[in-house]
Design a protein around this motif. Structure first.
Motif, PDB file in Angstrom:
ATOM      1  N   ILE A 291      -8.751  -4.074  -2.552  1.00  0.00           N
ATOM      2  CA  ILE A 291      -7.852  -4.679  -1.618  1.00  0.00           C
ATOM      3  C   ILE A 291      -6.400  -4.710  -2.535  1.00  0.00           C
ATOM      4  O   ILE A 291      -5.357  -4.472  -2.044  1.00  0.00           O
ATOM      5  N   ARG A 292      -6.583  -5.326  -3.654  1.00  0.00           N
ATOM      6  CA  ARG A 292      -5.460  -5.249  -4.536  1.00  0.00           C
ATOM      7  C   ARG A 292      -4.751  -3.901  -4.780  1.00  0.00           C
ATOM      8  O   ARG A 292      -3.527  -4.018  -4.635  1.00  0.00           O
TER       9      ARG A 292
ATOM     10  N   GLN B 189       0.125  -0.599  -2.704  1.00  0.00           N
ATOM     11  CA  GLN B 189       0.872   0.686  -2.180  1.00  0.00           C
ATOM     12  C   GLN B 189       1.599   0.182  -0.958  1.00  0.00           C
ATOM     13  O   GLN B 189       2.210   1.374  -0.523  1.00  0.00           O
ATOM     14  N   ILE B 190       1.672  -0.891  -0.551  1.00  0.00           N
ATOM     15  CA  ILE B 190       2.382  -1.302   0.703  1.00  0.00           C
ATOM     16  C   ILE B 190       3.643  -2.096   0.029  1.00  0.00           C
ATOM     17  O   ILE B 190       3.460  -3.275  -0.425  1.00  0.00           O
TER      18      ILE B 190
ATOM     19  N   LEU C 160     -11.313  -5.791   9.248  1.00  0.00           N
ATOM     20  CA  LEU C 160     -11.594  -4.402   8.485  1.00  0.00           C
ATOM     21  C   LEU C 160     -12.868  -4.253   7.865  1.00  0.00           C
ATOM     22  O   LEU C 160     -13.500  -5.205   7.281  1.00  0.00           O
ATOM     23  N   LEU C 161     -13.658  -3.008   8.168  1.00  0.00           N
ATOM     24  CA  LEU C 161     -14.876  -3.034   7.858  1.00  0.00           C
ATOM     25  C   LEU C 161     -14.781  -2.136   6.251  1.00  0.00           C
ATOM     26  O   LEU C 161     -13.944  -1.281   5.944  1.00  0.00           O
ATOM     27  N   LYS C 162     -15.529  -2.782   5.397  1.00  0.00           N
ATOM     28  CA  LYS C 162     -15.770  -2.133   3.998  1.00  0.00           C
ATOM     29  C   LYS C 162     -16.543  -0.951   4.069  1.00  0.00           C
ATOM     30  O   LYS C 162     -17.517  -0.882   4.642  1.00  0.00           O
ATOM     31  N   PRO C 163     -16.371   0.076   3.137  1.00  0.00           N
ATOM     32  CA  PRO C 163     -15.111   0.175   2.280  1.00  0.00           C
ATOM     33  C   PRO C 163     -13.675   0.341   3.158  1.00  0.00           C
ATOM     34  O   PRO C 163     -13.671   1.273   4.154  1.00  0.00           O
ATOM     35  N   VAL C 164     -12.634  -0.305   2.765  1.00  0.00           N
ATOM     36  CA  VAL C 164     -11.365  -0.206   3.378  1.00  0.00           C
ATOM     37  C   VAL C 164     -10.464   1.050   2.792  1.00  0.00           C
ATOM     38  O   VAL C 164     -10.434   1.185   1.553  1.00  0.00           O
ATOM     39  N   GLU C 165     -10.140   1.798   3.870  1.00  0.00           N
ATOM     40  CA  GLU C 165      -9.323   3.054   3.192  1.00  0.00           C
ATOM     41  C   GLU C 165      -7.781   2.599   3.724  1.00  0.00           C
ATOM     42  O   GLU C 165      -7.679   2.141   4.436  1.00  0.00           O
ATOM     43  N   LEU C 166      -6.842   3.353   2.996  1.00  0.00           N
ATOM     44  CA  LEU C 166      -5.502   3.162   3.063  1.00  0.00           C
ATOM     45  C   LEU C 166      -5.110   3.484   4.546  1.00  0.00           C
ATOM     46  O   LEU C 166      -3.980   2.498   4.896  1.00  0.00           O
TER      47      LEU C 166
ATOM     48  N   VAL D  79      -1.744  -4.150   8.303  1.00  0.00           N
ATOM     49  CA  VAL D  79      -0.941  -4.694   7.939  1.00  0.00           C
ATOM     50  C   VAL D  79       0.442  -4.562   8.892  1.00  0.00           C
ATOM     51  O   VAL D  79       1.321  -5.552   8.981  1.00  0.00           O
ATOM     52  N   LYS D  80       0.565  -3.450   9.455  1.00  0.00           N
ATOM     53  CA  LYS D  80       1.554  -3.481  10.727  1.00  0.00           C
ATOM     54  C   LYS D  80       1.588  -4.151  11.667  1.00  0.00           C
ATOM     55  O   LYS D  80       2.385  -4.879  12.084  1.00  0.00           O
TER      56      LYS D  80
END
Length: 234
Positions: free
Chosen positions: A16-17, A22-23, A97-103, A110-111
């Motif tokens: 997540i970090r 990247q945002i 969000l379901l893990k593993p979270v992708e970009l 986030v939007k």
């Protein structure tokens, strides 16, 4: 948006970090391995968004959100989809969000949070404008209420300002800048370094001056374009 991460799994926090970095609109200010430490932090700090794991020992993410008096926006991050319906019972839950979270999926969440923040900001601004109909001034140890719509001119005079209304004039120890912050922009405009006018009270405009009641008020060259924008010209 200032955000924090709450997750007991080290690798999950790292992911997540990395995504947060990247945002550009996200500012990650802290990470927590348990909800109790996060509660202490939130009691003294304000954040816009929380990335929150549901499954944590002793105190789950769902337990955590029930403790919040004024919750920020929250995006759940979990490997278990079965809590989705329960999570969305809360208005401040933005996404799940379901893990593993992708970009790509992370960006979408986030939007959503950014859109919620923008809408809330617009609503707050609208409410402030609607309810702000008057304010108080301190004159000779008395608090006098002034109806904003009755003000037609405010003039700076040294360390004082002269507030002119339909019924009376008030001399107050203040600055033009300070009172300008209290006035709704829908009604008032600073037309000169020493004058603020109620644009609804203008009688006439000629060259670089306006007539309000019996007062001729200068309009600076830099403020004239904004004044012309605000007028309902045929």
């Amino acid at each position: 948006m200032n955000c924090i991460i709450i997750d007991d799994e080290k690798m999950a926090r790292v992911i997540i970090r990395t995504l947060c970095n990247q945002i550009k609109s996200l500012n990650l200010i802290e990470e927590f391995t348990n909800a109790i430490e996060a509660i202490k932090f939130l009691n003294e700090n304000q954040v816009d968004l929380i990335f929150l794991d549901i499954h944590m020992p002793n105190f789950s993410g769902l337990d955590f959100i029930k403790t919040l008096k004024d919750p920020p926006k929250i995006i759940f991050t979990t490997s278990d989809p079965k809590f989705a319906i329960e999570a969305f019972e809360y208005d401040f839950i933005v996404d799940y969000l379901l893990k593993p979270v992708e970009l790509p999926r992370f960006e979408k969440a986030v939007k959503k949070a950014e859109k919620r923040q923008m809408i809330q900001s617009q609503l707050n601004s609208k409410v402030t404008t609607e309810i702000k109909n008057d304010f108080y001034v301190n004159i000779d140890r008395r608090l006098i209420k002034i109806d904003l719509s009755s003000i037609y001119l405010i003039e700076a005079k040294g360390d004082y300002i002269n507030i002119k209304t339909e019924d009376s004039n008030y001399t107050v120890h203040s600055t033009l800048k300070k009172i300008e912050e209290k006035l709704p922009t829908s009604l008032f405009l600073k037309v000169h370094r020493s004058y603020i006018i109620n644009v609804k009270k203008i009688i006439d405009i000629e060259d670089n001056s306006v007539l309000i009641k019996k007062d001729v008020v200068p309009v600076s060259r830099s403020n004239r374009p904004e004044l012309m924008k605000r007028l309902d010209l045929l």
